[in-house]
Design an enzyme around this catalytic site. Structure first.
Site, PDB file in Angstrom:
ATOM      1  N   TRP A 180      -2.046   4.095   7.751  1.00  0.00           N
ATOM      2  CA  TRP A 180      -1.154   4.435   6.643  1.00  0.00           C
ATOM      3  C   TRP A 180      -2.066   4.975   5.549  1.00  0.00           C
ATOM      4  O   TRP A 180      -2.883   4.247   4.995  1.00  0.00           O
ATOM      5  CB  TRP A 180      -0.396   3.177   6.184  1.00  0.00           C
ATOM      6  CG  TRP A 180       0.641   3.444   5.157  1.00  0.00           C
ATOM      7  CD1 TRP A 180       1.916   3.898   5.355  1.00  0.00           C
ATOM      8  CD2 TRP A 180       0.518   3.237   3.742  1.00  0.00           C
ATOM      9  NE1 TRP A 180       2.569   4.003   4.167  1.00  0.00           N
ATOM     10  CE2 TRP A 180       1.741   3.607   3.162  1.00  0.00           C
ATOM     11  CE3 TRP A 180      -0.514   2.788   2.908  1.00  0.00           C
ATOM     12  CZ2 TRP A 180       1.973   3.533   1.790  1.00  0.00           C
ATOM     13  CZ3 TRP A 180      -0.290   2.714   1.552  1.00  0.00           C
ATOM     14  CH2 TRP A 180       0.945   3.087   1.002  1.00  0.00           C
ATOM     15  N   ARG A 211       4.938  -1.925  10.867  1.00  0.00           N
ATOM     16  CA  ARG A 211       4.274  -2.022   9.574  1.00  0.00           C
ATOM     17  C   ARG A 211       4.292  -0.702   8.814  1.00  0.00           C
ATOM     18  O   ARG A 211       4.021  -0.681   7.619  1.00  0.00           O
ATOM     19  CB  ARG A 211       2.805  -2.441   9.768  1.00  0.00           C
ATOM     20  CG  ARG A 211       2.659  -3.776  10.427  1.00  0.00           C
ATOM     21  CD  ARG A 211       1.302  -3.911  11.074  1.00  0.00           C
ATOM     22  NE  ARG A 211       0.261  -4.181  10.111  1.00  0.00           N
ATOM     23  CZ  ARG A 211      -0.193  -5.387   9.807  1.00  0.00           C
ATOM     24  NH1 ARG A 211       0.328  -6.442  10.397  1.00  0.00           N
ATOM     25  NH2 ARG A 211      -1.138  -5.553   8.936  1.00  0.00           N
ATOM     26  N   LYS A 219       5.989  -1.145   5.963  1.00  0.00           N
ATOM     27  CA  LYS A 219       6.729  -2.408   6.032  1.00  0.00           C
ATOM     28  C   LYS A 219       5.875  -3.561   5.526  1.00  0.00           C
ATOM     29  O   LYS A 219       6.357  -4.443   4.821  1.00  0.00           O
ATOM     30  CB  LYS A 219       7.124  -2.658   7.495  1.00  0.00           C
ATOM     31  CG  LYS A 219       7.894  -3.922   7.735  1.00  0.00           C
ATOM     32  CD  LYS A 219       9.348  -3.713   7.380  1.00  0.00           C
ATOM     33  CE  LYS A 219      10.132  -4.994   7.318  1.00  0.00           C
ATOM     34  NZ  LYS A 219      11.249  -4.865   6.363  1.00  0.00           N
ATOM     35  N   GLU A 264      18.278  -4.002  -6.591  1.00  0.00           N
ATOM     36  CA  GLU A 264      18.048  -3.921  -5.148  1.00  0.00           C
ATOM     37  C   GLU A 264      18.874  -2.778  -4.533  1.00  0.00           C
ATOM     38  O   GLU A 264      18.395  -2.066  -3.647  1.00  0.00           O
ATOM     39  CB  GLU A 264      18.385  -5.274  -4.500  1.00  0.00           C
ATOM     40  CG  GLU A 264      18.388  -5.321  -2.979  1.00  0.00           C
ATOM     41  CD  GLU A 264      17.037  -4.983  -2.327  1.00  0.00           C
ATOM     42  OE1 GLU A 264      16.030  -4.805  -3.025  1.00  0.00           O
ATOM     43  OE2 GLU A 264      17.030  -4.866  -1.094  1.00  0.00           O
ATOM     44  N   CYS A 267      -1.909  -0.128   7.788  1.00  0.00           N
ATOM     45  CA  CYS A 267      -2.780   0.008   8.950  1.00  0.00           C
ATOM     46  C   CYS A 267      -2.700  -1.216   9.867  1.00  0.00           C
ATOM     47  O   CYS A 267      -2.593  -2.350   9.388  1.00  0.00           O
ATOM     48  CB  CYS A 267      -4.220   0.174   8.500  1.00  0.00           C
ATOM     49  SG  CYS A 267      -4.446   1.559   7.396  1.00  0.00           S
ATOM     50  N   ASN A 282      -8.701  -1.602   8.117  1.00  0.00           N
ATOM     51  CA  ASN A 282      -7.501  -1.771   7.289  1.00  0.00           C
ATOM     52  C   ASN A 282      -7.986  -2.308   5.965  1.00  0.00           C
ATOM     53  O   ASN A 282      -8.729  -3.284   5.930  1.00  0.00           O
ATOM     54  CB  ASN A 282      -6.552  -2.774   7.984  1.00  0.00           C
ATOM     55  CG  ASN A 282      -5.396  -3.211   7.090  1.00  0.00           C
ATOM     56  OD1 ASN A 282      -5.048  -2.528   6.135  1.00  0.00           O
ATOM     57  ND2 ASN A 282      -4.802  -4.351   7.421  1.00  0.00           N
ATOM     58  N   GLY A 283      -7.575  -1.650   4.848  1.00  0.00           N
ATOM     59  CA  GLY A 283      -8.022  -2.110   3.535  1.00  0.00           C
ATOM     60  C   GLY A 283      -8.505  -0.947   2.702  1.00  0.00           C
ATOM     61  O   GLY A 283      -8.279   0.217   3.056  1.00  0.00           O
ATOM     62  N   LYS A 343      17.256   0.309  -2.509  1.00  0.00           N
ATOM     63  CA  LYS A 343      17.643   0.680  -1.136  1.00  0.00           C
ATOM     64  C   LYS A 343      17.972   2.166  -1.068  1.00  0.00           C
ATOM     65  O   LYS A 343      17.549   2.868  -0.173  1.00  0.00           O
ATOM     66  CB  LYS A 343      18.880  -0.102  -0.666  1.00  0.00           C
ATOM     67  CG  LYS A 343      18.704  -1.534  -0.297  1.00  0.00           C
ATOM     68  CD  LYS A 343      17.886  -1.802   0.938  1.00  0.00           C
ATOM     69  CE  LYS A 343      16.441  -1.835   0.617  1.00  0.00           C
ATOM     70  NZ  LYS A 343      15.773  -3.049   0.417  1.00  0.00           N
ATOM     71  N   GLU A 364      14.764   4.386  -1.538  1.00  0.00           N
ATOM     72  CA  GLU A 364      13.822   4.249  -0.418  1.00  0.00           C
ATOM     73  C   GLU A 364      14.208   5.101   0.781  1.00  0.00           C
ATOM     74  O   GLU A 364      13.360   5.730   1.389  1.00  0.00           O
ATOM     75  CB  GLU A 364      13.813   2.794   0.095  1.00  0.00           C
ATOM     76  CG  GLU A 364      12.964   1.837  -0.672  1.00  0.00           C
ATOM     77  CD  GLU A 364      12.969   0.446  -0.023  1.00  0.00           C
ATOM     78  OE1 GLU A 364      11.892  -0.051   0.270  1.00  0.00           O
ATOM     79  OE2 GLU A 364      14.065  -0.137   0.197  1.00  0.00           O
ATOM     80  N   HIS A 372      21.619   1.945 -24.696  1.00  0.00           N
ATOM     81  CA  HIS A 372      20.256   2.050 -25.223  1.00  0.00           C
ATOM     82  C   HIS A 372      19.420   3.062 -24.448  1.00  0.00           C
ATOM     83  O   HIS A 372      18.207   2.942 -24.401  1.00  0.00           O
ATOM     84  CB  HIS A 372      19.588   0.671 -25.202  1.00  0.00           C
ATOM     85  CG  HIS A 372      20.315  -0.324 -26.041  1.00  0.00           C
ATOM     86  ND1 HIS A 372      20.322  -0.281 -27.411  1.00  0.00           N
ATOM     87  CD2 HIS A 372      21.122  -1.356 -25.695  1.00  0.00           C
ATOM     88  CE1 HIS A 372      21.069  -1.261 -27.880  1.00  0.00           C
ATOM     89  NE2 HIS A 372      21.573  -1.927 -26.848  1.00  0.00           N
TER      90      HIS A 372
HETATM   91  C1  G6P Z   1       7.107  -3.384   1.250  1.00  0.00           C
HETATM   92  C2  G6P Z   1       8.358  -3.379   2.096  1.00  0.00           C
HETATM   93  C3  G6P Z   1       9.488  -4.029   1.333  1.00  0.00           C
HETATM   94  C4  G6P Z   1       9.093  -5.429   0.881  1.00  0.00           C
HETATM   95  C5  G6P Z   1       7.772  -5.418   0.106  1.00  0.00           C
HETATM   96  C6  G6P Z   1       7.233  -6.821  -0.078  1.00  0.00           C
HETATM   97  O1  G6P Z   1       7.289  -2.555   0.140  1.00  0.00           O
HETATM   98  O2  G6P Z   1       8.725  -2.065   2.457  1.00  0.00           O
HETATM   99  O3  G6P Z   1      10.634  -4.117   2.159  1.00  0.00           O
HETATM  100  O4  G6P Z   1      10.090  -5.941   0.060  1.00  0.00           O
HETATM  101  O5  G6P Z   1       6.772  -4.696   0.826  1.00  0.00           O
HETATM  102  O6  G6P Z   1       6.906  -7.331   1.185  1.00  0.00           O
HETATM  103  P1  G6P Z   1       6.957  -8.860   1.604  1.00  0.00           P
HETATM  104  O7  G6P Z   1       6.614  -8.844   3.071  1.00  0.00           O
HETATM  105  O8  G6P Z   1       5.915  -9.555   0.776  1.00  0.00           O
HETATM  106  O9  G6P Z   1       8.329  -9.363   1.324  1.00  0.00           O
END
Ligand code: G6P
Length: 609
Positions: free
Chosen positions: A74, A27, A604, A482, A2, A103-104, A486, A489, A505
């Site tokens: 959000w 965001r 984000k 990672e 948000c 927001n929260g 990716k 996501e 395993h």
């Molecule tokens: C969200 C974003 C990710 C990010 C994570 C941590 O999930 O989509 O891309 O890695 O938050 O965010 P930060 O801003 O603390 O790196």
């Protein structure tokens, strides 16, 4: 997550609110809305589409006003539907007296909802936010500032709120506890927003509100009180916030653009590093690095994987023990604190609620040496930590992090070398060699990005799959994690990563001809072991997609596809290999037609826990 913007001015503030929402779009959100004080009544417009759609609605309806609030939502409580979008009105649409955005997460919303329902309030949404609007309306005593101070005492959980009232046309009141909120100070006008970027171009005079603050915004004055209701002086800072994302240029998506920016932003992040010196992390860094004998890394998401990579580096080069914890786990578990710990938070945004809470938790346990690797110099994380290294990735718009990750790795490698030096474990020759490698990184990375056509050919195969496995060993295991993150996501393909030695395993049971297995195979000491793991996959009919180094002796064959990275890059190899995996995820998502920059359900900047 948000985003909030609010304004009180003597001019039409609709364009400022809409522009602010656009700057907060990065965001992540699923609905948005704006409310204005118009001719003695409250009016609003809401949309479950993009801010551009809201803007069109507002223009069409000629919505104008001098006082107002706006929001990107959000969804947490209640589906992303129009009736759940903020601003919320109380007591109802027709007789609206209070308008509020939030927001929260309000943890006691059920209890408050029951109470307010008994009092006769009819809820129009499933949100926890609507309870705050009704609570403020119920408690309203003719002075909105005083009412909000009383009302927030009844809230448990995290909030940043902005609220205005029909009876007090030139006033917006805002409050924060656990979620970010700033005040923008103007001339004869004042603003509130989730971050300074939302107000770029409107004002650069910014106040970072502290936990528990409540602020009264009027035309010619603002007034802050702290959690105990005492007047509070808060410093006004001049903040040159980024003016938002740059143009896309020749790229189809921000994610693609950001992947290709990596050579430059890694160069920027390392600019001015002419030698290894603790002062790069802050004036007091040498003293702190001398005192500590262990490292605790706290982070979420992609930043957590940067931390896992750093553990391999720091333990191997600096010989300092490192513990890496997912922030949301660490903050709630019983752990054994040690005062000589360097607590390192890693965060792109610097506002991630769990990482901030984990940092505070670590401090409450007596660990006061804190350092952040962060991409936003004005963020809460930088303000909360005593030492900092600011990565210079620039604004990252794509929800799936790319350039923020590789710049974090560059900064963490610098930290590794610095800790090694302070501990007498870095010779001058080693320092010179590593620095040379770091300087060459942008060039090496550019040659990996030039592999894009080969990776596109693989992505076309991947786009038809529903599952994928990623294998890596040693420093490339976090890179496998990672790579899988990716892919899942943005393409919604179920992807898992394993250290290749764990294959037998469990995950081997999943391997069939339908399971592509991405293998990160740099030419390091573990390559022969990895080759055995690859045989195990081939023997079960699994298709291998191998990212090898130029000098790894692995050649393409039946069920074995190989792309060679142009250089073997030793300890810094994760930075090169991850770029190839980013491209694979990007092109697979593109082939599947997903919303690459704004994947479903993800945000984000995660400002709630
Ligand atoms: C969200 C974003 C990710 C990010 C994570 C941590 O999930 O989509 O891309 O890695 O938050 O965010 P930060 O801003 O603390 O790196």
């Amino acid at each position: 997550m948000c985003g909030i913007v609010g304004a009180v001015a003597q001019r039409n503030i609709t364009p400022i609110l809409i522009e602010g929402l656009k700057r907060l779009e990065y965001r992540g959100y699923d609905s948005c809305g704006v409310a204005l004080h118009l001719d003695g009544r409250l009016t609003r417009s809401r949309s479950t589409s993009r801010v551009a759609d809201l803007e069109a609605q507002v223009q069409h309806a000629h919505l104008q006003g001098f006082t107002g609030i706006a929001h990107t939502r959000w969804a947490t409580h209640g589906a992303p539907a129009s009736h759940n979008a903020h601003p919320h009105f109380s007591p109802n649409e027709e007789t609206a007296r209070i308008a509020l955005v939030h927001n929260g997460i309000i943890e006691n919303h059920d209890e408050l909802r029951r109470h307010l329902t008994e009092l006769g309030y009819e809820f129009q949404s499933q949100t926890d936010t609507e309870v705050i609007a009704h609570l403020v309306d119920h408690m309203y005593n003719g002075d909105l500032f005083d009412t909000v101070q009383q009302a927030v005492k009844r809230l448990h959980g995290a909030y940043a709120i902005a609220v205005f009232c029909r009876e007090e046309p030139h006033r917006v009141v805002a409050a924060r506890q656990g979620s970010p909120l700033i005040v923008g100070v103007g001339k004869g006008e004042n603003f509130v927003a989730s971050d300074a970027m939302a107000l770029a171009g409107t004002t650069d005079q910014i106040i970072y509100l502290e936990e528990g603050d409540v602020v009264d915004l009027q035309l010619a004055r603002y007034w802050v009180v702290d959690a105990d209701g005492r007047p509070a002086e808060r410093e006004v800072k001049t903040v040159h916030a980024h003016t938002g994302a740059a143009e896309l240029g020749p790229y189809r998506h921000y994610m693609q653009k950001e992947i290709f920016e990596q050579p430059r932003v890694i160069g920027d992040t390392l600019e001015g590093v002419t030698g290894i010196m603790p002062e790069l992390f802050g004036d007091r860094a040498y003293k702190v690095f001398k005192e500590i004998d262990r490292v605790l890394i706290l982070a979420c998401g992609t930043s957590y994987y940067a931390g896992l990579t750093a553990k391999y580096w720091i333990e191997s080069v600096a010989k300092v023990p490192v513990n890496v914890e997912i922030a949301s786990e660490y903050r709630y578990r019983d752990s054994v604190p040690h005062p000589n710990t360097l607590v390192v938070t890693i965060s792109q945004s610097g506002e991630t609620a769990d990482t901030l809470a984990a940092l505070k938790h670590a401090r409450s346990l007596g660990m006061h040496h804190t350092l952040t690797i962060c991409n936003v110099a004005t963020s809460a994380m930088v303000r909360e930590c005593s030492l900092a290294y600011i990565t210079r990735a620039g604004v990252e718009v794509g929800v799936a992090s790319t350039k923020a990750f590789t710049t974090q790795l560059a900064a963490l490698f610098l930290l590794t070398l610095t800790l090694a030096q302070v501990n007498g474990r870095l010779s001058d020759d080693e320092e010179a060699t590593y620095l040379k490698q770091m300087r060459h990184l942008p060039v090496a990375l550019s040659s990996v990005l030039a592999l894009e056509p080969q990776i596109i050919a693989w992505a076309e195969e991947f786009a038809r799959k529903e599952n994928a496995l990623f294998l890596g060993r040693g420093i490339h295991y976090p890179i496998a994690l990672e790579g899988a993150l990716k892919l899942k996501e943005i393409s919604y393909i179920h992807a898992e990563a394993y250290p290749a030695g764990e294959l037998k395993h469990g995950p081997l049971a999943l391997v069939t001809e339908e399971m592509p297995v991405v293998t990160i195979a740099p030419n390091d000491a573990l390559l022969e072991k990895l080759k055995s793991n690859m045989q195990e996959v081939r023997a079960r009919g699994g298709e291998l997609y191998v990212f090898a180094d130029v000098d790894s002796r692995i050649t393409s064959g039946d069920g074995l596809h190989v792309i060679r990275l142009p250089e073997h890059y030793g300890l810094l190899s994760p930075i090169l290999h991850v770029a190839a995996l980013q491209l694979l995820a990007y092109h697979t998502a593109l082939a599947r037609g997903t919303d690459v920059d704004k994947p479903r359900n993800l945000a984000k900047s995660v400002t709630v826990e």
